[in-house]
Scaffold this motif. Structure first.
Motif, PDB file in Angstrom:
ATOM      1  N   ARG A   1       0.837  -1.217   0.000  1.00 35.84           N
ATOM      2  CA  ARG A   1       0.000   0.000   0.000  1.00 35.84           C
ATOM      3  C   ARG A   1       0.862   1.253   0.000  1.00 35.84           C
ATOM      4  O   ARG A   1       0.531   2.236  -0.648  1.00 35.84           O
ATOM      5  CB  ARG A   1      -0.954   0.014   1.190  1.00 35.84           C
TER       6      ARG A   1
ATOM      7  N   ARG B   1       0.581   3.998  -2.772  1.00 36.48           N
ATOM      8  CA  ARG B   1       0.342   5.416  -2.464  1.00 36.48           C
ATOM      9  C   ARG B   1       1.415   6.290  -3.089  1.00 36.48           C
ATOM     10  O   ARG B   1       1.123   7.375  -3.594  1.00 36.48           O
ATOM     11  CB  ARG B   1       0.277   5.639  -0.953  1.00 36.48           C
TER      12      ARG B   1
ATOM     13  N   ARG C   1       0.541   9.241  -5.800  1.00 37.22           N
ATOM     14  CA  ARG C   1       0.700  10.641  -5.383  1.00 37.22           C
ATOM     15  C   ARG C   1       0.804  11.587  -6.570  1.00 37.22           C
ATOM     16  O   ARG C   1       0.486  12.762  -6.466  1.00 37.22           O
ATOM     17  CB  ARG C   1       1.895  10.812  -4.468  1.00 37.22           C
TER      18      ARG C   1
ATOM     19  N   GLN D   1      -7.759   3.691  -6.457  1.00 40.12           N
ATOM     20  CA  GLN D   1      -7.229   4.009  -5.135  1.00 40.12           C
ATOM     21  C   GLN D   1      -6.084   3.046  -4.846  1.00 40.12           C
ATOM     22  O   GLN D   1      -5.933   2.026  -5.521  1.00 40.12           O
ATOM     23  CB  GLN D   1      -8.322   3.868  -4.071  1.00 40.12           C
ATOM     24  N   ALA D   2      -5.286   3.342  -3.832  1.00 36.40           N
ATOM     25  CA  ALA D   2      -4.123   2.513  -3.502  1.00 36.40           C
ATOM     26  C   ALA D   2      -4.521   1.060  -3.256  1.00 36.40           C
ATOM     27  O   ALA D   2      -3.847   0.141  -3.731  1.00 36.40           O
ATOM     28  CB  ALA D   2      -3.402   3.087  -2.291  1.00 36.40           C
TER      29      ALA D   2
END
Length: 194
Positions: free
Chosen positions: A36, A40, A44, A53-54
């Motif tokens: 994760r 992320r 970014r 999403q992550a």
């Protein structure tokens, strides 16, 4: 929860690669937080409101790695490097689809800075441009391309990258510096004809 040892993760990866489904069940919670973090890091630079999403990126990476079938991972660092590469491909596939659907496939040029290959807030066009430049670098010098994948997309340190590639940290620093310069020229168009 205590931090899992490198040896424990490497052993579980080997067991999973050998077909032990129970090893995957034990491995997943041990590596999920790091995966994760990698996701992320890659997210970014995506636009605000990105549809991925992550967590979804990690899950898609696991699916692309073969679902329940383990791979041939040398160790923990190699596993994370492969996962980072798979996540990069997921994001690029997503960006290409978005660019194709929205703008007819034209990719924009991207400026590089010393700290990162793609500036913060980069969108689908920038990611596609970076991927095309990275593919060109891979044809020219595969090791430099691998350093970029591990350092930028994988978030690995100089030392971790050196470990995965089996080279010295000094070599990684040199290749990282040269790869960024090569990518800058390729993306900005300054290197046309070289």
């Amino acid at each position: 929860m205590t931090t899992p040892s490198t040896q424990e993760i490497t052993r579980l990866l080997a067991d999973w690669g050998g077909g032990d489904d129970a090893a995957l069940e034990k491995l997943t919670p041990l590596v999920y937080a790091e995966l994760r973090r990698i996701a992320r890091r890659q997210m970014r630079d995506e636009r605000p409101g990105h549809t991925l999403q992550a967590t979804a990126l990690v899950n898609e990476a696991f699916l692309r790695l073969g679902g329940g079938e383990g791979g041939d991972f040398h160790d923990r660092a190699h596993f994370y490097a492969v996962c980072a590469q798979v996540m990069r491909h997921v994001l690029i596939d997503h960006a290409r689809t978005r660019t194709r659907d929205k703008r007819g496939g034209g990719a924009a040029h991207v400026a590089l800075d010393e700290a990162a290959v793609v500036p913060d807030g980069g969108g689908a066009d920038e990611l596609v441009a970076l991927d095309e430049a990275l593919r060109g670098l891979e044809e020219f010098d595969p090791q430099k391309a691998r350093v970029v994948e591990l350092r930028y997309f994988g978030g690995l340190s100089i030392e971790e990258t050196a470990e995965v590639l089996g080279v010295s940290p000094t070599t990684v620093r040199r290749e990282w510096r040269r790869a960024k310069a090569w990518l800058y020229r390729a993306i900005s168009g300054e290197g046309e004809g070289e």
